[in-house]
Design a protein around this motif. Structure first.
Motif, mmCIF file in Angstrom:
data_model
loop_
_atom_site.group_PDB
_atom_site.id
_atom_site.type_symbol
_atom_site.label_atom_id
_atom_site.label_comp_id
_atom_site.label_asym_id
_atom_site.label_seq_id
_atom_site.Cartn_x
_atom_site.Cartn_y
_atom_site.Cartn_z
ATOM 1 N N VAL A 393 9.904 19.829 -9.152
ATOM 2 C CA VAL A 393 9.626 19.559 -7.740
ATOM 3 C C VAL A 393 8.768 20.672 -7.135
ATOM 4 C CG1 VAL A 393 10.695 19.283 -5.461
ATOM 5 C CG2 VAL A 393 11.697 18.161 -7.456
ATOM 6 N N GLY A 394 8.995 21.929 -7.555
ATOM 7 C CA GLY A 394 8.166 23.024 -7.074
ATOM 8 C C GLY A 394 6.718 22.871 -7.514
ATOM 9 N N LEU A 395 6.499 22.473 -8.773
ATOM 10 C CA LEU A 395 5.145 22.238 -9.261
ATOM 11 C C LEU A 395 4.498 21.091 -8.497
ATOM 12 C CD1 LEU A 395 2.776 22.463 -11.257
ATOM 13 C CD2 LEU A 395 4.088 20.993 -12.816
ATOM 14 N N ALA A 396 5.247 20.005 -8.297
ATOM 15 C CA ALA A 396 4.714 18.865 -7.556
ATOM 16 C C ALA A 396 4.299 19.269 -6.147
ATOM 17 C CB ALA A 396 5.741 17.731 -7.508
ATOM 18 N N GLY A 397 5.095 20.132 -5.521
ATOM 19 C CA GLY A 397 4.746 20.611 -4.187
ATOM 20 C C GLY A 397 3.459 21.406 -4.186
ATOM 21 N N ARG A 416 -4.692 29.002 -14.303
ATOM 22 C CA ARG A 416 -3.625 29.546 -15.143
ATOM 23 C C ARG A 416 -2.776 30.554 -14.377
ATOM 24 N NH1 ARG A 416 -2.182 33.504 -19.002
ATOM 25 N NH2 ARG A 416 -1.288 32.603 -20.912
ATOM 26 N N ALA A 417 -3.436 31.440 -13.644
ATOM 27 C CA ALA A 417 -2.701 32.449 -12.882
ATOM 28 C C ALA A 417 -1.815 31.802 -11.826
ATOM 29 C CB ALA A 417 -3.688 33.422 -12.232
ATOM 30 N N THR A 418 -2.319 30.772 -11.179
ATOM 31 C CA THR A 418 -1.540 30.087 -10.150
ATOM 32 C C THR A 418 -0.337 29.388 -10.754
ATOM 33 O OG1 THR A 418 -3.576 29.742 -8.872
ATOM 34 C CG2 THR A 418 -1.660 28.443 -8.253
ATOM 35 N N LEU A 419 -0.539 28.744 -11.906
ATOM 36 C CA LEU A 419 0.581 28.072 -12.567
ATOM 37 C C LEU A 419 1.660 29.074 -12.985
ATOM 38 C CD1 LEU A 419 -1.237 25.447 -14.818
ATOM 39 C CD2 LEU A 419 0.317 24.952 -12.923
ATOM 40 N N LEU A 420 1.240 30.201 -13.541
ATOM 41 C CA LEU A 420 2.214 31.186 -14.015
ATOM 42 C C LEU A 420 3.019 31.793 -12.867
ATOM 43 C CD1 LEU A 420 0.157 33.047 -16.779
ATOM 44 C CD2 LEU A 420 2.033 31.416 -17.082
ATOM 45 N N ALA A 421 2.485 31.736 -11.656
ATOM 46 C CA ALA A 421 3.206 32.277 -10.504
ATOM 47 C C ALA A 421 4.307 31.338 -10.029
ATOM 48 C CB ALA A 421 2.232 32.556 -9.359
ATOM 49 N N LEU A 422 4.335 30.113 -10.533
ATOM 50 C CA LEU A 422 5.354 29.148 -10.109
ATOM 51 C C LEU A 422 6.622 29.308 -10.939
ATOM 52 C CD1 LEU A 422 3.124 25.942 -9.799
ATOM 53 C CD2 LEU A 422 3.913 27.431 -7.945
ATOM 54 N N PRO A 423 7.800 29.145 -10.331
ATOM 55 C CA PRO A 423 9.060 29.247 -11.086
ATOM 56 C C PRO A 423 9.134 28.187 -12.183
ATOM 57 C CG PRO A 423 9.459 29.319 -8.720
ATOM 58 C CD PRO A 423 8.026 28.933 -8.890
ATOM 59 N N GLY A 424 9.558 28.596 -13.365
ATOM 60 C CA GLY A 424 9.753 27.660 -14.459
ATOM 61 C C GLY A 424 8.506 27.331 -15.254
ATOM 62 N N ILE A 425 7.372 27.963 -14.928
ATOM 63 C CA ILE A 425 6.120 27.717 -15.647
ATOM 64 C C ILE A 425 5.775 28.972 -16.440
ATOM 65 C CG2 ILE A 425 3.697 27.065 -15.498
ATOM 66 C CD1 ILE A 425 5.598 24.916 -14.499
ATOM 67 N N GLY A 426 5.778 28.855 -17.766
ATOM 68 C CA GLY A 426 5.443 29.984 -18.625
ATOM 69 C C GLY A 426 4.089 29.802 -19.289
#
Length: 501
Positions: A393-397, A416-426
């Motif tokens: 849900v955080g990624l979808a937001g 890539r940097a933005t994705l890695l800053a999201l919880p649960g994205i490695g």
């Protein structure tokens, strides 16, 4: 027109003299004495060196006053593989132009998407591709129109709007200018046309060799119920397009063509024919249609690990995806579960949150839920562990708010940097998304369990992986797919087996 700095005239002419198909789509040859431009492999007599100029795009040749050769159809070639390799501003802009962004949002909208001013974007496109955004979009519309004229029974008014033209007059004028023939002459003896039904059958050009069966195996193994379906030699899925829903059915086989270019049969069913261009471009991404398999094979020719795999399975593609948001969400859903488990869970999410198709087709019943729809969902209601539900849900937001842009217009490193800053994205998830959603040809996943199993099965020490992978640049994504294809794609879950997320 002065050739762009990337094109060395002598090297280009050598390719033309040898009719080297590897350069089809990389540059175009214009002949002053005939006023025609061709692909490098055109079978016509080689013109004199002093009578030719070389252009980095069909639009550049058209802007210089040349019309397309009726023999080799240069505008029908796959795009340049450099666009995905470099992923520079011009390459990102070309992906969006091909998707119809200029037709829908204008040049200002395209500039906003890539994060530059209209003036700077025009300067870069002209320097790199020999034409501005409007000319590039016009060339794409003309090519789509020609294919529809020659391969469908659509009336010319339907063709005009399906190809993205604003009026029938603009369509007629452009076709006459680009092809030196009227739409009626292009259609030839095929008189008349029946009313548009929303079904468009086309053939999508890809370079050979083309491992269609391997691509089919990958797509079929990951097919999500309701959104995708596969059978013997075919794959179909729903498409969420700018003007309405659609579906595409692909016929995938290894024996589609010899001698440079193969044609993949595709059948589109669209709610709005204005979406033809977007549907075609998103399907081409799925096919990795701009790949140059000969260049990839040459890079691995002497490699002790990947070289034998390439010779065993020539023309292997990195499966792309028609919707970056969907791919990212599906990747999070599949974290740390099997491919079969991921398909089941994702199917439940589709049934609960996806929009039903107005007219289901076989097993295709829904569009995949949009990021906006999933951002409003309760993480606790997701059929998965709570942490992963919150990550989804955080990624979808983030996708819904535009913080993460997976349309292909943003810089890959920034994404890539933005994705890695999201919880649960490695790193595994971010890199896998870059490979399949953004067309990155140089991704490797060293922590992937499937990769480790494949290397062990080939008798290689895992301690040697870092040194090996450096020698595989800039085609590490293809090395990754070759390793995965040594395994059973249904038993080993390459899209879910990771240790870092």
């Amino acid at each position: 027109m002065t050739p762009t700095p990337r094109l060395d005239p002598e090297s280009c002419y050598r390719a033309v003299k040898s009719r080297d198909r590897r350069f089809d789509g990389v540059f175009f040859t214009a002949v002053r004495t005939t006023g025609i431009y061709c692909r490098p492999s055109c079978p016509a007599r080689t013109p004199a060196y002093g009578n030719v100029t070389f252009h980095p795009s069909a639009a550049a040749a058209q802007a210089a006053g040349y019309r397309a050769c009726k023999r080799c159809l240069p505008d029908a070639t796959p795009g340049s593989p450099d666009w995905d390799v470099d992923a520079d501003l011009a390459g990102r802009a070309m992906r969006l132009i091909a998707d119809g962004v200029v037709d829908r949002e204008g040049v200002d909208g395209l500039a906003d998407r890539v994060g530059y001013t209209t003036r700077h974007l025009s300067r870069i496109l002209t320097a790199e591709l020999g034409a501005g955004a409007l000319a590039l979009a016009r060339a794409r519309r003309a090519q789509t129109a020609r294919i529809l004229i020659e391969t469908t029974d659509l009336g010319f008014a339907d063709v005009a709007f399906a190809a993205g033209f604003a009026s029938v007059r603009q369509f007629n004028d452009t076709v006459r200018e680009v092809y030196a023939a009227s739409p009626t002459e292009l259609r030839g003896k095929r008189r008349g046309g029946r009313p548009a039904t929303g079904e468009v059958r086309m053939r999508l050009a890809v370079r050979t060799p083309f491992a269609g069966r391997a691509l089919h195996a990958f797509l079929a193994a990951h097919a999500v119920p309701g959104v995708e379906e596969a059978g013997e030699g075919w794959f179909t899925r729903t498409l969420d397009l700018p003007h309405g829903p659609g579906t595409v059915r692909l016929e995938l086989d290894d024996e589609l063509g010899r001698g440079g270019t193969a044609m993949v049969p595709a059948t589109f069913r669209l709610a709005d024919l204005r979406d033809v261009g977007a549907a075609v471009e998103r399907t081409r991404r799925m096919l990795d249609a701009d790949c140059d398999p000969v260049a990839v094979a040459d890079a691995f020719a002497g490699d002790p690990v990947i070289g034998p795999l390439v010779r065993r399975l020539p023309g292997l593609r990195v499966p792309g995806h028609p919707d970056g948001d969907e791919l990212a969400i599906r990747t999070v859903v599949g974290q740390q579960v099997s491919v079969a488990g991921a398909r089941t869970v994702t199917g439940r999410i589709v049934a609960a949150h996806g929009a039903p198709l107005p007219e289901p087709e076989g097993g295709l019943t829904h569009l995949f839920p949009t990021a906006v729809q999933l951002a409003a969902a309760d993480p606790e209601s997701m059929p998965m562990p709570r942490a992963r539900g919150r990550a989804l849900v955080g990624l979808a937001g983030a996708l819904a708010r535009g913080e993460v842009d997976l349309s292909g217009g943003a810089d890959r490193d920034d994404v890539r940097a933005t994705l890695l800053a999201l919880p649960g994205i490695g790193p595994w998830t971010a890199d896998y998304v870059a490979m399949r959603a953004l067309g990155h040809p140089d991704v490797f996943l060293p922590t992937d369990l499937g990769v480790k199993a494949a290397l062990r099965g080939l008798g290689h020490d895992l301690d040697d992986v870092p040194a090996l992978t450096e020698s595989w640049r800039p085609w590490r994504s293809y090395a990754l797919l070759h390793l995965w294809h040594t395994l059973d794609v249904l038993d080993v879950a390459p899209t879910t087996s990771r240790e870092d997320d």
